[in-house]
Design a protein around this motif. Structure first.
Motif, PDB file in Angstrom:
ATOM      1  N   LYS A  80       4.216  16.701  34.740  1.00 15.00           N
ATOM      2  CA  LYS A  80       5.346  15.836  34.369  1.00 15.00           C
ATOM      3  C   LYS A  80       6.662  16.431  34.875  1.00 15.00           C
ATOM      4  O   LYS A  80       7.521  15.742  35.407  1.00 15.00           O
TER       5      LYS A  80
ATOM      6  N   LEU B 225       0.834  25.575  21.770  1.00 17.79           N
ATOM      7  CA  LEU B 225      -0.059  24.406  21.878  1.00 17.79           C
ATOM      8  C   LEU B 225      -1.412  24.700  21.226  1.00 17.79           C
ATOM      9  O   LEU B 225      -1.964  23.871  20.506  1.00 17.79           O
TER      10      LEU B 225
ATOM     11  N   MET C 247      -5.250  22.064  29.135  1.00 17.08           N
ATOM     12  CA  MET C 247      -5.064  20.717  29.686  1.00 17.08           C
ATOM     13  C   MET C 247      -3.639  20.211  29.428  1.00 17.08           C
ATOM     14  O   MET C 247      -2.977  19.671  30.315  1.00 17.08           O
ATOM     15  N   GLU C 248      -3.154  20.419  28.188  1.00 19.96           N
ATOM     16  CA  GLU C 248      -1.807  19.956  27.836  1.00 19.96           C
ATOM     17  C   GLU C 248      -0.743  20.671  28.669  1.00 19.96           C
ATOM     18  O   GLU C 248       0.235  20.065  29.108  1.00 19.96           O
TER      19      GLU C 248
ATOM     20  N   ILE D  47      -8.106  22.613  25.206  1.00 20.63           N
ATOM     21  CA  ILE D  47      -7.166  21.487  25.070  1.00 20.63           C
ATOM     22  C   ILE D  47      -5.745  21.945  25.433  1.00 20.63           C
ATOM     23  O   ILE D  47      -5.002  21.239  26.120  1.00 20.63           O
ATOM     24  N   ALA D  48      -5.383  23.171  24.984  1.00 21.08           N
ATOM     25  CA  ALA D  48      -4.040  23.707  25.275  1.00 21.08           C
ATOM     26  C   ALA D  48      -3.827  23.844  26.777  1.00 21.08           C
ATOM     27  O   ALA D  48      -2.752  23.527  27.294  1.00 21.08           O
TER      28      ALA D  48
ATOM     29  N   ASN E 151      -3.028  22.725  17.980  1.00 20.71           N
ATOM     30  CA  ASN E 151      -4.348  22.090  18.033  1.00 20.71           C
ATOM     31  C   ASN E 151      -5.236  22.534  16.870  1.00 20.71           C
ATOM     32  O   ASN E 151      -6.199  21.859  16.524  1.00 20.71           O
TER      33      ASN E 151
ATOM     34  N   GLU F  30      -0.705  19.178  32.075  1.00 20.79           N
ATOM     35  CA  GLU F  30      -0.024  17.872  32.060  1.00 20.79           C
ATOM     36  C   GLU F  30       1.499  18.037  32.004  1.00 20.79           C
ATOM     37  O   GLU F  30       2.233  17.359  32.708  1.00 20.79           O
ATOM     38  N   GLN F  31       1.933  18.987  31.168  1.00 22.13           N
ATOM     39  CA  GLN F  31       3.383  19.232  31.055  1.00 22.13           C
ATOM     40  C   GLN F  31       3.961  19.685  32.396  1.00 22.13           C
ATOM     41  O   GLN F  31       5.035  19.256  32.807  1.00 22.13           O
TER      42      GLN F  31
ATOM     43  N   GLN G  27       4.392  29.067  25.429  1.00 23.44           N
ATOM     44  CA  GLN G  27       4.094  27.634  25.382  1.00 23.44           C
ATOM     45  C   GLN G  27       2.602  27.398  25.104  1.00 23.44           C
ATOM     46  O   GLN G  27       2.219  26.572  24.279  1.00 23.44           O
ATOM     47  N   ARG G  28       1.751  28.154  25.813  1.00 25.25           N
ATOM     48  CA  ARG G  28       0.284  27.999  25.662  1.00 25.25           C
ATOM     49  C   ARG G  28      -0.145  28.300  24.227  1.00 25.25           C
ATOM     50  O   ARG G  28      -0.912  27.544  23.618  1.00 25.25           O
TER      51      ARG G  28
END
Length: 453
Positions: free
Chosen positions: A421, A282, A413-414, A410-411, A286, A417-418, A278-279
């Motif tokens: 959620k 992402l 951070m995303e 950025i990855a 980016n 966040e995932q 996943q990382r």
């Protein structure tokens, strides 16, 4: 059997198969009925593969079969055609069960059964985890001809779905048997074998003959015929295999460099964990790459969506865990990258087998960090060759580090966040369940709880 004898036997089989393939130009020559020969023709199957030449005539004679063949060798056709032909002769519901290790492989096998049996109205049902059990129970109630299932979810239905049993079953297929057993499905397989008829035909297909597979063979098959088209661990001749030796901290930069160098190709990148898959997906997004992930923590719909986008060439980079290393037929993979080196050397064979399929050429590149040297040596020993280093311009890689570091940030951070959620969704689900529990208690005594299907 000693290793030497086995190799000798395999080599003999190989030569015989080649001679037979020369003589046999069509599926009709193997004894396949006309309506199924037409279906093969529509699928573009012109000439039977080696494993099909070996297994189909034996299976049509009503014998149990052990098929040893590597991934991409046409195994599905080798068991689907004899089953469909037997079904034509004696039509019956709940006729055959195919056990597979992964959900994706189950859907793929189902597609092939439906394509081959479309003109004779074959109905199949896929029973795997990650999908609502109630809709599966309803599908089973319609009594399809062929069930394709992962062992765990099938046992769930055998134990909990009212009215469902496999007492009339005529065929059992265990595809990728070595992998089913490696994934600790032994208990489930034992439970399934206890509740299906002894008087049945059994086909066991495996890339490797492990001790567990031999044990399963003794338990499940009666006087089987062994069809081996290749018992040695080997990779395809048209596959160019390379490695790169790199410091662990610059792995991402080297990956970006290679994707730029080989731009225009389609890539499968293997990672060792769902999180890293996943990382990395992402991170690449980016940086402007069309990358999609495929791993076990995604919902079944998302997994199939990723696979279909990649198959349709809407995305050029598929990042995957070993869930995608075997059995999946993705015809156009140009380059396989082992971003994380596989812990089991045999998984290397299956991963790189995603490219250079059906006579095409392909490349594989394995990343070797300071921590992976021993694992890499084991792979070289297994395939019996020393791999060359992939040519690199290290100063060009170093020029990418700044941009890659920003994309990494950025990855991360995303990813965070995932995760948040997902956690809040799970908390909401728990709240809902709690509320339902309270309502049930309040309503308790007023009406009986309705049983599941």
């Amino acid at each position: 059997m000693a290793g030497g004898e086995e190799e000798g036997a395999a080599a003999g089989t190989e030569t015989e198969s080649e001679a037979v393939v020369e003589e046999l130009r069509s599926f009709k020559d193997l004894g396949v009925t006309d309506v199924l020969c037409e279906a093969c023709d529509q699928l573009g199957w012109k000439v039977p593969t080696k494993i099909q030449v070996e297994a189909i005539p034996v299976a049509l004679q009503g014998r149990d079969v052990i098929g040893l063949a590597e991934t991409g060798s046409g195994k599905t056709g080798a068991f689907a055609l004899p089953i469909l032909q037997a079904l034509l002769e004696t039509p019956q519901r709940l006729f055959a069960l195919v056990l597979t290790p992964t959900r994706e492989l189950a859907f793929q096998i189902s597609e092939q059964f439906e394509a081959l049996g479309s003109s004779i109205g074959v109905q199949t049902t896929v029973i795997v985890g990650g999908i609502d059990t109630m809709s599966q129970s309803l599908a089973l109630a319609k009594k399809p001809h062929v069930i394709i299932a992962t062992p765990g979810r099938l046992v769930d239905h055998l134990e909990n779905t009212k009215g469902f049993n496999l007492r009339a079953l005529k065929f059992l297929v265990m595809d990728e048997a070595d992998r089913i057993l490696n994934m600790d499905f032994e208990t489930e397989v034992d439970k399934i074998l206890k509740v299906i008829p002894r008087d049945r035909k059994t086909f066991l297909f495996s890339a490797t003959m492990t001790k567990k597979v031999q044990k399963l063979q003794r338990a499940a098959l009666k006087n089987p015929v062994k069809c081996a088209v290749s018992s040695k661990y080997q990779t395809v001749e048209k596959l160019q295999q390379y490695y790169i030796f790199i410091p662990s901290k610059f792995k991402d930069s080297y990956l970006v460099y290679i994707l730029n160098e080989l731009a225009g190709n389609s890539f499968m990148i293997f990672c060792s964990t769902c999180n890293n898959t996943q990382r990395t997906a992402l991170l690449l997004r980016n940086l402007g790459f069309t990358a999609i992930p495929l791993h076990g923590q995604m919902s079944q719909n998302k997994r199939l969506g990723s696979l279909n986008k990649f198959k349709a060439k809407a995305r050029s980079i598929l990042l995957a865990t070993d869930v995608a290393s075997r059995g999946l037929d993705i015809p156009h993979v140009d380059v396989v990258i082992n971003f994380d080196i596989p812990t089991h050397s045999k998984d290397y064979i299956h991963r790189v087998g995603r490219t250079a399929r059906a006579g095409r050429s392909g490349k594989s590149i394995t990343f070797v960090t300071q921590y992976d040297v021993e694992l890499f040596q084991r792979i070289e020993h297994l395939i019996g060759k020393k791999l060359p280093a992939f040519p690199m311009q290290e100063e060009e890689v170093m020029m990418l580090t700044e941009r890659v570091a920003e994309a990494q940030r950025i990855a991360r951070m995303e990813l965070r966040e995932q995760g948040e959620k997902k956690r809040s969704r799970n908390d909401n689900d728990d709240d809902t369940e709690e509320a339902i529990g309270v309502r049930n208690k309040v309503a308790g005594g007023k009406k009986k709880k309705r049983k599941a299907f």
